[in-house]
Design a protein around this motif. Structure first.
Motif, mmCIF file in Angstrom:
data_model
loop_
_atom_site.group_PDB
_atom_site.id
_atom_site.type_symbol
_atom_site.label_atom_id
_atom_site.label_comp_id
_atom_site.label_asym_id
_atom_site.label_seq_id
_atom_site.Cartn_x
_atom_site.Cartn_y
_atom_site.Cartn_z
ATOM 1 N N MET A 61 0.684 -1.185 -0.134
ATOM 2 C CA MET A 61 0.067 -0.043 0.084
ATOM 3 C C MET A 61 0.936 1.246 0.005
ATOM 4 N N GLU A 62 0.568 2.282 -1.015
ATOM 5 C CA GLU A 62 1.298 3.382 -0.933
ATOM 6 C C GLU A 62 0.835 4.370 0.238
ATOM 7 N N SER A 63 1.847 5.154 0.497
ATOM 8 C CA SER A 63 1.581 6.170 1.563
ATOM 9 C C SER A 63 0.811 7.442 1.083
ATOM 10 N N LYS A 64 0.631 8.303 1.539
ATOM 11 C CA LYS A 64 0.121 9.602 1.202
ATOM 12 C C LYS A 64 1.092 10.259 0.315
ATOM 13 N N ARG A 65 2.227 10.372 0.628
ATOM 14 C CA ARG A 65 3.284 10.886 0.198
ATOM 15 C C ARG A 65 3.919 10.355 -1.188
ATOM 16 N N GLN A 66 3.675 9.067 -1.429
ATOM 17 C CA GLN A 66 3.862 8.413 -2.553
ATOM 18 C C GLN A 66 2.754 8.635 -3.442
ATOM 19 N N GLN A 67 1.358 8.657 -2.951
ATOM 20 C CA GLN A 67 0.098 9.049 -3.822
ATOM 21 C C GLN A 67 0.280 10.537 -4.449
ATOM 22 N N LYS A 68 0.673 11.333 -3.692
ATOM 23 C CA LYS A 68 0.764 12.813 -4.135
ATOM 24 C C LYS A 68 1.754 12.903 -4.956
ATOM 25 N N MET A 69 2.941 12.186 -4.729
ATOM 26 C CA MET A 69 3.914 12.458 -5.947
ATOM 27 C C MET A 69 3.580 11.690 -7.282
ATOM 28 N N ALA A 70 3.033 10.573 -7.149
ATOM 29 C CA ALA A 70 2.438 9.884 -8.062
ATOM 30 C C ALA A 70 1.681 10.528 -9.037
ATOM 31 N N SER A 71 0.565 11.276 -8.171
ATOM 32 C CA SER A 71 -0.421 12.128 -9.131
ATOM 33 C C SER A 71 0.068 13.395 -9.864
ATOM 34 N N LEU A 72 1.182 13.991 -9.146
ATOM 35 C CA LEU A 72 1.954 15.075 -9.437
ATOM 36 C C LEU A 72 2.654 14.836 -10.793
ATOM 37 N N LEU A 73 3.328 13.595 -10.634
ATOM 38 C CA LEU A 73 4.226 12.990 -11.898
ATOM 39 C C LEU A 73 3.343 12.665 -12.943
ATOM 40 N N GLN A 74 2.365 12.307 -12.689
ATOM 41 C CA GLN A 74 1.213 11.648 -13.993
ATOM 42 C C GLN A 74 0.562 13.037 -14.684
ATOM 43 N N GLN A 75 0.449 13.852 -13.741
ATOM 44 C CA GLN A 75 -0.223 15.160 -14.422
ATOM 45 C C GLN A 75 0.817 15.934 -15.264
ATOM 46 N N GLU A 76 2.111 16.223 -14.615
ATOM 47 C CA GLU A 76 3.052 17.016 -15.480
ATOM 48 C C GLU A 76 3.769 16.436 -16.460
ATOM 49 N N LEU A 77 3.777 14.815 -16.212
ATOM 50 C CA LEU A 77 4.525 14.126 -17.347
ATOM 51 C C LEU A 77 3.515 13.982 -18.756
ATOM 52 N N ALA A 78 2.207 14.171 -18.599
ATOM 53 C CA ALA A 78 1.271 14.233 -19.600
ATOM 54 C C ALA A 78 1.517 15.437 -20.187
ATOM 55 N N GLN A 79 1.677 16.665 -19.641
ATOM 56 C CA GLN A 79 1.921 18.231 -20.210
ATOM 57 C C GLN A 79 3.374 18.012 -20.820
ATOM 58 N N VAL A 80 4.425 17.419 -20.161
ATOM 59 C CA VAL A 80 5.515 17.428 -20.738
ATOM 60 C C VAL A 80 5.835 16.764 -22.223
ATOM 61 N N LEU A 81 4.959 15.587 -22.164
ATOM 62 C CA LEU A 81 4.909 14.902 -23.451
ATOM 63 C C LEU A 81 4.193 15.195 -24.618
ATOM 64 N N GLN A 82 3.069 16.140 -24.127
ATOM 65 C CA GLN A 82 2.023 16.705 -25.167
ATOM 66 C C GLN A 82 2.616 18.273 -25.581
ATOM 67 N N ARG A 83 3.213 18.729 -24.695
ATOM 68 C CA ARG A 83 3.417 20.299 -24.971
ATOM 69 C C ARG A 83 4.884 20.554 -25.182
ATOM 70 N N ASP A 84 5.761 20.056 -24.120
ATOM 71 C CA ASP A 84 7.367 20.367 -24.268
ATOM 72 C C ASP A 84 7.839 19.664 -25.240
ATOM 73 N N LEU A 85 7.637 18.379 -25.374
ATOM 74 C CA LEU A 85 8.475 17.463 -26.217
ATOM 75 C C LEU A 85 7.568 16.865 -27.213
ATOM 76 N N PRO A 86 6.958 17.265 -28.048
ATOM 77 C CA PRO A 86 6.091 16.508 -29.102
ATOM 78 C C PRO A 86 6.749 16.182 -30.161
ATOM 79 N N HIS A 87 7.813 16.653 -30.328
ATOM 80 C CA HIS A 87 8.832 16.230 -31.601
ATOM 81 C C HIS A 87 9.378 14.643 -31.346
ATOM 82 N N LEU A 88 9.210 14.120 -29.983
ATOM 83 C CA LEU A 88 9.676 12.876 -29.862
ATOM 84 C C LEU A 88 8.771 11.607 -30.699
ATOM 85 N N PHE A 89 7.343 12.076 -31.160
ATOM 86 C CA PHE A 89 6.579 11.396 -31.599
ATOM 87 C C PHE A 89 6.386 11.639 -33.044
#
Length: 140
Positions: A1-29
């Motif tokens: 079971m994940e701790s609150k800290r892990q869950q918050k970090m995972a949520s933050l990473l999921q949101q920000e990675l989506a933005q990075v892949l779609q907006r900051d680095l679209p040339h990769l695809f």
């Protein structure tokens, strides 16, 4: 079971990675659609993050995953720029292909091809016959 800290970090990473892949680095695809991030799991020390990518479109999922893995350092740097005010350390990113959507589509196809006979019709219960109910206690 994940701790609150892990869950918050995972949520933050999921949101920000989506933005990075779609907006900051679209040339990769190569002009194609950026993959969706279906799940992020973070280790207890927040040193590693397992990122599960949904690569639905196209049959070149392994090639696209390999491109992302080769550019993981650039992705991590772009992510660091976005979350530098929020997180002290940016975890190492490990990318995996999440094929759960393809598996669900396959199972739906398999279940659609099954021929299930209709249920037999029960005789209507007599009016003076009481429907049986389960006994909850021995004394009933």
């Amino acid at each position: 079971m994940e701790s609150k800290r892990q869950q918050k970090m995972a949520s933050l990473l999921q949101q920000e990675l989506a933005q990075v892949l779609q907006r900051d680095l679209p040339h990769l695809f190569g002009g194609g659609l950026a993959p969706g991030i279906s799940l992020v799991r973070v280790t207890p020390d927040l040193g590693q993050a397992r990122v599960y990518l949904s690569l639905l479109l196209g049959s070149d999922a392994n090639d696209r995953l390999e491109i992302i893995r080769e550019n993981s350092k650039a992705i991590r740097q772009a992510l660091a720029k976005r979350i530098r005010q929020t997180a002290r350390v940016v975890p190492e990113l490990i990318f995996f292909h999440d094929d759960s959507a393809a598996y669900a589509a396959h199972m739906d196809q398999v279940l659609g091809t099954l021929e299930i006979p209709p249920a037999p019709k029960d005789d209507a219960p007599d009016e003076d016959e009481k429907p049986s109910r389960p006994r909850l206690f021995k004394g009933e």
